[in-house]
Design an enzyme around this catalytic site. Structure first.
Site, PDB file in Angstrom:
ATOM      1  N   CYS A   2     -14.642 -22.969  26.194  1.00 25.63           N
ATOM      2  CA  CYS A   2     -13.930 -23.796  26.713  1.00 25.63           C
ATOM      3  C   CYS A   2     -12.271 -23.633  26.434  1.00 25.63           C
ATOM      4  CB  CYS A   2     -13.827 -25.362  26.134  1.00 25.63           C
ATOM      5  SG  CYS A   2     -15.821 -25.610  26.226  1.00 25.63           S
ATOM      6  N   ARG A  26     -12.027 -19.285  30.467  1.00 31.12           N
ATOM      7  CA  ARG A  26     -12.839 -19.435  29.145  1.00 31.12           C
ATOM      8  C   ARG A  26     -14.025 -20.427  29.178  1.00 31.12           C
ATOM      9  NH1 ARG A  26      -9.252 -18.706  24.831  1.00 31.12           N
ATOM     10  NH2 ARG A  26     -10.518 -20.201  23.406  1.00 31.12           N
ATOM     11  N   TRP A  72     -17.102 -24.523  29.018  1.00 29.36           N
ATOM     12  CA  TRP A  72     -18.187 -23.588  29.142  1.00 29.36           C
ATOM     13  C   TRP A  72     -19.420 -24.539  28.335  1.00 29.36           C
ATOM     14  CZ3 TRP A  72     -21.041 -21.141  25.260  1.00 29.36           C
ATOM     15  CH2 TRP A  72     -22.000 -20.033  25.757  1.00 29.36           C
ATOM     16  N   ASN A  98     -12.407 -27.687  22.036  1.00 31.32           N
ATOM     17  CA  ASN A  98     -13.286 -26.214  21.938  1.00 31.32           C
ATOM     18  C   ASN A  98     -13.957 -25.890  20.707  1.00 31.32           C
ATOM     19  OD1 ASN A  98     -11.672 -23.109  21.979  1.00 31.32           O
ATOM     20  ND2 ASN A  98     -13.631 -23.640  22.623  1.00 31.32           N
ATOM     21  N   GLY A  99     -15.257 -25.591  20.928  1.00 29.54           N
ATOM     22  CA  GLY A  99     -15.715 -25.153  19.484  1.00 29.54           C
ATOM     23  C   GLY A  99     -17.189 -25.789  19.400  1.00 29.54           C
ATOM     24  N   GLU A 470     -23.422  -0.050  29.489  1.00 34.28           N
ATOM     25  CA  GLU A 470     -22.618  -0.799  30.187  1.00 34.28           C
ATOM     26  C   GLU A 470     -22.800  -0.835  31.509  1.00 34.28           C
ATOM     27  OE1 GLU A 470     -20.319  -2.458  29.274  1.00 34.28           O
ATOM     28  OE2 GLU A 470     -18.938  -2.761  31.072  1.00 34.28           O
ATOM     29  N   LYS A 474     -22.966  -4.786  33.403  1.00 32.80           N
ATOM     30  CA  LYS A 474     -22.394  -5.067  34.629  1.00 32.80           C
ATOM     31  C   LYS A 474     -23.245  -5.664  35.695  1.00 32.80           C
ATOM     32  CE  LYS A 474     -19.328  -4.965  33.233  1.00 32.80           C
ATOM     33  NZ  LYS A 474     -18.646  -5.215  32.247  1.00 32.80           N
ATOM     34  N   GLU A 477     -24.889  -9.028  34.827  1.00 33.28           N
ATOM     35  CA  GLU A 477     -23.791 -10.380  34.831  1.00 33.28           C
ATOM     36  C   GLU A 477     -23.539 -10.677  36.098  1.00 33.28           C
ATOM     37  OE1 GLU A 477     -20.429  -9.855  32.160  1.00 33.28           O
ATOM     38  OE2 GLU A 477     -20.147  -7.733  32.736  1.00 33.28           O
ATOM     39  N   HIS A 493     -42.313   5.374  26.091  1.00 33.74           N
ATOM     40  CA  HIS A 493     -42.957   4.533  24.879  1.00 33.74           C
ATOM     41  C   HIS A 493     -42.757   2.702  25.362  1.00 33.74           C
ATOM     42  CE1 HIS A 493     -42.751   7.748  22.104  1.00 33.74           C
ATOM     43  NE2 HIS A 493     -41.504   7.671  22.438  1.00 33.74           N
ATOM     44  N   LYS A 587     -15.199 -15.458  30.222  1.00 30.23           N
ATOM     45  CA  LYS A 587     -14.370 -14.324  29.931  1.00 30.23           C
ATOM     46  C   LYS A 587     -14.122 -14.214  28.611  1.00 30.23           C
ATOM     47  CE  LYS A 587     -11.635 -10.850  31.454  1.00 30.23           C
ATOM     48  NZ  LYS A 587     -12.751  -9.758  31.250  1.00 30.23           N
TER      49      LYS A 587
HETATM   50  C1  G6P Z   1     -17.636 -12.155  27.446  1.00 34.21           C
HETATM   51  C2  G6P Z   1     -17.122 -11.437  28.554  1.00 34.21           C
HETATM   52  C3  G6P Z   1     -17.444 -10.005  28.321  1.00 34.21           C
HETATM   53  C4  G6P Z   1     -16.722  -9.286  27.307  1.00 34.21           C
HETATM   54  C5  G6P Z   1     -17.362 -10.204  26.036  1.00 34.21           C
HETATM   55  C6  G6P Z   1     -16.343  -9.710  24.757  1.00 34.21           C
HETATM   56  O1  G6P Z   1     -19.085 -12.087  27.313  1.00 34.21           O
HETATM   57  O2  G6P Z   1     -17.711 -11.917  29.749  1.00 34.21           O
HETATM   58  O3  G6P Z   1     -16.991  -9.333  29.525  1.00 34.21           O
HETATM   59  O4  G6P Z   1     -17.030  -8.001  27.432  1.00 34.21           O
HETATM   60  O5  G6P Z   1     -17.079 -11.464  26.111  1.00 34.21           O
HETATM   61  O6  G6P Z   1     -15.018 -10.162  25.018  1.00 34.21           O
HETATM   62  P1  G6P Z   1     -13.847  -9.459  24.306  1.00 34.21           P
HETATM   63  O7  G6P Z   1     -12.664 -10.283  24.912  1.00 34.21           O
HETATM   64  O8  G6P Z   1     -14.144  -9.768  22.795  1.00 34.21           O
HETATM   65  O9  G6P Z   1     -13.853  -8.127  24.813  1.00 34.21           O
END
Ligand code: G6P
Length: 592
Positions: A2, A26, A72, A98-99, A470, A474, A477, A493, A587
């Protein structure tokens, strides 16, 4: 997670809406605002985005004190009732949080037993009711009493009908305070208030803030004043806007940002650790979450080819609770684009407490992580808005690879010639990636085939495996297609059982030493009728190839991920997903 905000200013409503748009990265499950106008607090909240909230607000909404929130969801489903702010039962207080209030169930139980009705399923609402319970004519005293009842992580902003002050309570979740000539701003993120505030302070843990037109004061949870320093900040630019999607724009920026990351590394003096510290290091941790963790995974695989000390990538949330050894021989790189990821910050705190050296590798040098670590380096990717991280990943890889190359050189496990080769080879990456981006039509066409896959598996070996991770992250998500990554040798396996028509396998084959091995895996899945796509500078049978340019063998990860970023984007677009704000995600993840 949040985003929280509060202001005392002449344009409190407009400022709050602007700040909430900036904070939406956030969380975007719901948004709300509470405005103090004369003696009353008027509160509006809605499920969905800030633009929904804005559309619902009455035109006569005015006041000089306002608090706001973007959510969030953690406790309670996504709906208007669970949106912040919350009134206290007597409507004399309103709060945003937030928290996570970890002891909220027992607090709620006691409040309910004393006759308080809850309107939401959240942990946060307890705070508003506690304030009303404890109020006996002195708001600060009510805030102190409430703060002392809370356990967990919290940044809370409070307004009341009793005075013109804004109050805040802070422990573990970020809270910055900004001041102007005749106002104040409280917020989760410096970037979202620096357009107004001339000076800002980062609030320490276990501190209460009292802000009004004449200034800001800080108190401990015992009610005693505590000194907190303000510092000047550069005015942030207005929130960027884009025609189309931020994610595509950010992928297109990768070549320039990769060049900028290397330039930035040189300009700031690089690794820059005293010889004594370098000498002591016997173990290196690369700690992060999500994409940041994947960059650690990649750089660990590359580093093991350059040095013979332990280089261990660890997911931050696992690091906190497991017994990874830490001592004065430990160097830890804490990787975080935002610098606000709670698990990564907790891991940094643990490593420092146990005597390790902490080195933040971040895109936000004013972040909470930067304040916790011994040293900070800027990856220089510039602001990233799309939730799915792209250019920051490439810049993390550039910066970390240079850091580890310098470390290997200073420790004497590679010579100057090898070090210089890696540094020089970095200069060719921008144009290699430019080439991939200019040939993106073929990737966009392949997306049409991939979008109907029942599942997508990414495979690779050695340093190609983290790229597979990665790529898989991607895709899942932003497209919501089920996807997993495997070291190619692991397929046999268990996962081979899932291979059939309709499944796509994406193989990363950049390691020339292991080309035969990955080619065998490709053949095994193709035999079972899976569609196979291979990202490679070479020739591989039984697969549709996405060809990439040849680069230095240690640097493929920085380049080979780009077609996967593009493929995910195009698949998600074809499925009509909201690529910049995928469902259920945010994010920056500021709760453990
Ligand atoms: C969230 C974002 C990801 C990011 C991760 C870590 O899950 O959606 O895209 O990689 O947090 O974020 P940071 O800011 O610590 O790189």
């Amino acid at each position: 997670m949040c985003g929280i905000f509060g202001t005392i200013s002449d344009n409190a409503v407009n400022d709050t809406l602007k700040a909430l748009k900036c904070l939406e990265y956030r969380g975007y499950d719901s948004a709300g605002i509470a405005v103090k106008n004369g003696k009353d607090i008027r509160l509006f909240k809605t499920a969905g985005r800030v633009e929904n909230l804005q559309a619902d607000l009455p035109s006569d909404l005015y006041g000089c004190t306002a608090i706001g929130h973007t959510r969030w969801a953690t406790h309670g489903e996504v709906c208007a009732n669970n949106a912040h702010p919350f009134y206290s039962y007597d409507r004399n207080f309103a709060v945003v949080h937030n928290g996570i209030i970890e002891n909220y169930l027992s607090l709620k139980y006691n409040l309910t037993a004393s006759g308080v009705n809850f309107t939401s399923q959240t942990d946060s609402e307890t705070v508003a009711h506690l304030l009303a319970k404890y109020y006996e004519g002195d708001v600060l005293q009510a805030v102190v009493s409430t703060a002392n009842r809370l356990q967990g992580s919290f940044a809370i902003v409070i307004e009341s009908v009793y005075d013109g002050n804004l109050y805040a309570v802070k422990n573990k979740s970020p809270l910055v305070v900004g001041v102007t000539d005749n106002g104040a701003y409280l917020c989760s993120d410096i970037r979202c208030i620096s357009r107004w505030a001339d000076k800002v302070a980062v609030t320490p843990d276990n501190v209460i803030v009292v802000a009004n037109r004449s200034g800001v004061k800080f108190y401990g949870f015992d009610g005693e004043p505590v000194p907190v320093k303000f510092f000047s900040v550069d005015k942030a630019e207005e929130e960027a806007s884009v025609d189309g999607d931020f994610m595509l724009k950010e992928i297109m920026e990768v070549p320039d940002k990769v060049r900028q990351a290397k330039k930035g590394y040189i300009e700031c003096g690089g690794l820059n650790l005293p010889a004594k510290t370098v000498h002591r290091i016997k173990r290196v941790y690369l700690v992060g979450c999500g994409t940041a963790y994947n960059s650690g995974l990649e750089v660990a695989a590359v580093s093991r080819q350059m040095m013979d000390i332990d280089v261990i990538p660890v997911i931050a949330s696992e690091f906190i609770y497991d017994s990874y050894p830490v001592d004065s021989y430990t160097l830890a790189f804490l990787i975080s684009q935002s610098g606000e990821t709670a698990d990564t910050i907790r891991a940094a705190e643990r490593i420092r407490q146990q005597g390790g050296f902490t080195y933040a590798v971040t895109n936000t040098v004013t972040s909470s992580l930067s304040f916790v670590c011994d040293k900070v380096i800027n990856i220089r990717a510039d602001a990233e808005y799309a939730v799915a991280s792209t250019k920051a990943y490439n810049c993390q890889l550039v910066t970390l690879t240079l850091l580890m190359t310098d470390l290997a050189y200073l420790k004497g496990t590679i010579g100057e010639e090898t070090r210089n080769k890696v540094f020089d080879a970095m200069d060719g990456l921008g144009s290699a990636i430019d080439k991939i981006l200019s040939d993106s039509y073929e990737i966009s066409r392949l997306a049409e085939e991939v979008k109907d896959s029942s599942a997508v598996f990414f495979i690779g070996k050695r340093a190609d495996y983290p790229t597979a991770c990665e790529g898989s992250l991607k895709l899942k998500e932003i497209s919501y297609i089920h996807s997993e990554a495997y070291p190619a040798g692991e397929l046999k396996h268990g996962t081979l059982a899932l291979m059939e028509q309709g499944v796509t396998v994406i193989a990363i084959a950049c390691d020339s030493d292991l080309l035969d091995k990955i080619a065998s895996s490709v053949s095994e899945v193709a035999t079972r009728k899976a569609r196979v796509i291979c990202v490679t500078p070479y020739s591989v049978d039984n697969a549709t190839l996405i060809k990439i340019p040849v680069v230095n063998r240690l640097l493929y990860g920085i380049v080979s991920v780009v077609p996967l970023q593009l493929l995910s984007y195009y698949v998600a677009k074809r499925l009509n997903r909201d690529v910049d704000k995928p469902r259920n995600l945010a994010k920056s993840v500021t709760v453990e």
